[in-house]
Each structure stands twice: as C-alpha cells, then as structure tokens.
Design a protein around this motif. Sequence first.
Motif, mmCIF file in Angstrom:
data_model
loop_
_atom_site.group_PDB
_atom_site.id
_atom_site.type_symbol
_atom_site.label_atom_id
_atom_site.label_comp_id
_atom_site.label_asym_id
_atom_site.label_seq_id
_atom_site.Cartn_x
_atom_site.Cartn_y
_atom_site.Cartn_z
ATOM 1 N N VAL A 77 77.061 53.395 1.602
ATOM 2 C CA VAL A 77 75.850 54.216 1.691
ATOM 3 C C VAL A 77 76.187 55.698 1.523
ATOM 4 O O VAL A 77 75.555 56.416 0.734
ATOM 5 N N HIS A 96 66.638 59.930 0.028
ATOM 6 C CA HIS A 96 65.850 58.897 0.706
ATOM 7 C C HIS A 96 66.441 57.528 0.392
ATOM 8 O O HIS A 96 66.863 57.264 -0.734
ATOM 9 N N VAL A 97 66.492 56.675 1.410
ATOM 10 C CA VAL A 97 67.026 55.316 1.263
ATOM 11 C C VAL A 97 65.992 54.309 1.757
ATOM 12 O O VAL A 97 65.342 54.528 2.785
ATOM 13 N N PHE A 128 65.722 50.577 3.197
ATOM 14 C CA PHE A 128 66.459 49.463 3.781
ATOM 15 C C PHE A 128 65.539 48.259 3.931
ATOM 16 O O PHE A 128 64.320 48.408 4.051
ATOM 17 N N ALA A 165 71.080 53.261 10.105
ATOM 18 C CA ALA A 165 69.973 53.750 9.279
ATOM 19 C C ALA A 165 68.975 54.582 10.066
ATOM 20 O O ALA A 165 68.457 55.583 9.565
ATOM 21 N N SER A 166 68.690 54.172 11.292
ATOM 22 C CA SER A 166 67.635 54.834 12.060
ATOM 23 C C SER A 166 68.117 56.020 12.885
ATOM 24 O O SER A 166 67.324 56.900 13.238
ATOM 25 N N LEU A 216 71.894 58.312 9.816
ATOM 26 C CA LEU A 216 71.507 58.922 8.550
ATOM 27 C C LEU A 216 70.512 60.074 8.720
ATOM 28 O O LEU A 216 70.658 61.115 8.068
ATOM 29 N N SER A 271 66.551 60.631 4.843
ATOM 30 C CA SER A 271 65.401 59.904 5.388
ATOM 31 C C SER A 271 65.462 58.440 4.983
ATOM 32 O O SER A 271 65.995 58.097 3.921
ATOM 33 N N CYS A 272 64.925 57.575 5.826
ATOM 34 C CA CYS A 272 65.003 56.130 5.601
ATOM 35 C C CYS A 272 63.642 55.482 5.787
ATOM 36 O O CYS A 272 62.869 55.873 6.667
ATOM 37 N N SER A 273 63.367 54.486 4.968
ATOM 38 C CA SER A 273 62.187 53.640 5.119
ATOM 39 C C SER A 273 62.656 52.200 5.224
ATOM 40 O O SER A 273 63.751 51.859 4.759
ATOM 41 N N THR A 282 64.372 58.883 -3.790
ATOM 42 C CA THR A 282 65.005 57.621 -3.389
ATOM 43 C C THR A 282 66.258 57.395 -4.238
ATOM 44 O O THR A 282 66.187 57.306 -5.455
#
Length: 378
Positions: free
Chosen positions: A82, A91-92, A94, A106-107, A110, A116-118, A135
């Motif tokens: 990653v 932006h990633v 998951f 991830a939460s 990062l 930022s993660c979704s 992304t």
Amino acid sequence: MKKHIETLCVHPLSEEYQVDSPLVASIQTATSYIHINKKELTYPGFFSTYNQKRLGAIMAKHDRGAWGIVFNSGMAAIGTAVLSFVHKGDHVIFSKELYGGTVTFASEQLPRMGVSCSFAEPSLESYQQLTQKNTRLIFLETPSNPLLTILPLNDIAKWATMNGITTIVDNTLATSINQRPIDAGCDISIQSGTKYLGGHSDMQFGTLVTSKKEMHERILPIAKLYGASLSPENCHRAERSLKTLSLRVSRQNENAMAVADFLRSHKLIKKVFYPGLETHHNHATAMKQMSGFGGIVSFEVKTNKHGIDRFLNRLALVKPALSFGGVESVICVPARTSHSSLSPYKRRSIGIKDNLIRLSVGIEAGEDILLDLKNALE
C-alpha cells in the motif's frame, strides 16, 4: 515445459541438475557478501540474498506473476504494498470486509499519513461510485475473512485499469491453488504465508507477487526502508512447505465442503458461510474465478456467549486456537480474536456477530471432523 500447479509445487524452478547435485536448496546464512563488480548488492535487508530471491521467484511462479518478494509477516507485505503506491492527498478504496489488522491499518494509520480511505460493498458498482480523481489504489480481500465474501476480480480489475488505478488482492484464504488474482487482471497478489503456505502452524511470513516487473522499482525501496525481511532459515522452511501445498489445500477443500454441507442442515446452526454452497450469495462468482473454495467455513450458532463457550469446550479433535490454514483443524470466535480490536459497532457494521464462529478445516479424516462437531453441538 508448462507445469500444472501440482507439479509446480514440487518442481518450482527449472534448474539444471548435475551428478551429485542436491535436490534440496542450501541455506545461506551470511550477512556479508563480496560486492566488487556486482550490479546488485547482496544483503538480507535489501531482500537480495540467495534464499530470499529464490522464495520470491517460486511465489512468482505460483501466482503467475513477473516478480515476487517475501516478508517476515503478511501485514508487512500489505503495508509495504500500500505504502509503495500512495502519498499524502491520495485516496484508497478497500473492501468493506477485511482482516482485522488491515482494517486498523486503513482506518487509523493511513489517515494519519494524509491518505483518505473508503470501504466498498462487494460489488463493482460500489467501487465505481467510490472512485475519485485522486483514487490511486484498490485493495481487495477475497474470499474475505471471516465471512468469505467473493469479489468479482475480473470486473474490478478492468475498471481499475481503465482509470489508472493499481489493484492489490489479499489472496490468503484462497491461495494460488484455488485462485490467481493476476490471471484476473489484478496488479499485485499478497498472501500471509503464516496460514496455508507454511501450513503447519509453526512459522510466520508474507509474500507479494506483481504482474509487472517494473513495479519492483516502487516496492523494493519501501521494503528496504521498513526492514521486514525474512531470514534464510525461514525462507528454506517455507520452500519446503510449499512442496505439499497442493496436496494440503485439495484435502482441506474437500473436508470444508463436507463440513459446510453438514452444518447447513443442523438445527442449531443459523447460517453457514462457504462459497462452495449454492446458497452462498456469491456462489456464481466463486464458480467463475475459483478452482476450489478453500478450507475455511464460518457459521452462526443459535446460542449466546455461554452456549458458544460450552460448544468450544466440548470439542475434542478441533482445537480452539488463533490463525488458520494449518494441517490441524482449529476454531475461533472472530469477535474475540481476529477482529477483537474493532469496536462492537464496527464489527456489527461488517456483519461479524458475537455468535459467529470461524472453522479452519484441516487434513484429518473428514468423518472424524464431522463426528467431533456433531458431538459438541449435541
């Protein structure tokens, strides 16, 4: 010579054997090497020693990739992969359902780095809706741990490629015996070798294979920086274990299917999660991209915490233990083990209930496993 995976496990590298040459690779424990007139420096921390490169090459063969590298844990492989492709402001996306350590990474980690993660639902449409201009990465886990959700790898890989997004797949539960993400168009395949690859519950390592050899130019510097290299002894042990991977996984596939069939008709079982069952919500997708359905069966029991404790204590053959993928059958409650670091709300949001049990089916006689489960349930 194009080898079947069963043959490839036993004969992974096409070496020219001579008279009196050993059939087994040597272990080179040196940490210092002569470097005059060498283009590549040999050093354990550079992931470039004989045993490290050999195991990486073997895993590249297993996953049908261009280049492989091995680490001292699965999370080291995930973190390195990653961090090799994202920077501050990126932006990633998951999978919503992930191994607990990956969820925490991830939460919590990062976002601290400005990434930022979704978290996507298990459908192509969800990934499409969450894709942003920044992304850079899509991280998938399929089958997921512990609910065994199957993601459509080919569809998501096509979408990612069209949008210039790198795809990473955690293939630990399937292994390269049952599924090959790179064949489906994904860029990177990762496995926690601690599970099925090692297979004997006695060593820890991780593997990463890429479809594009040039990707190692991004991955290797990050790997060197964080220093999670694998010792020559463990590289050698891992290579030995891989020789029986196909035999072990095939037996575990067979036993797990029998266990899933037994559990789904039992009066005390509320729900069974196994992609080999026609009742599994992603069964059709699993049939398309998997050659076997794995050795993990998860199920919800119609009881409370005390009832689950009684069930676990009554098991004689199957052992309550952490991890999975070994030759012995082990069982655990994800809410108390692999996903205990998540809040109760977070666990419920991804479908992990307190009465969910994850069974890692071993290579014992299937009849003995079924009898043990039957006696404990009754």
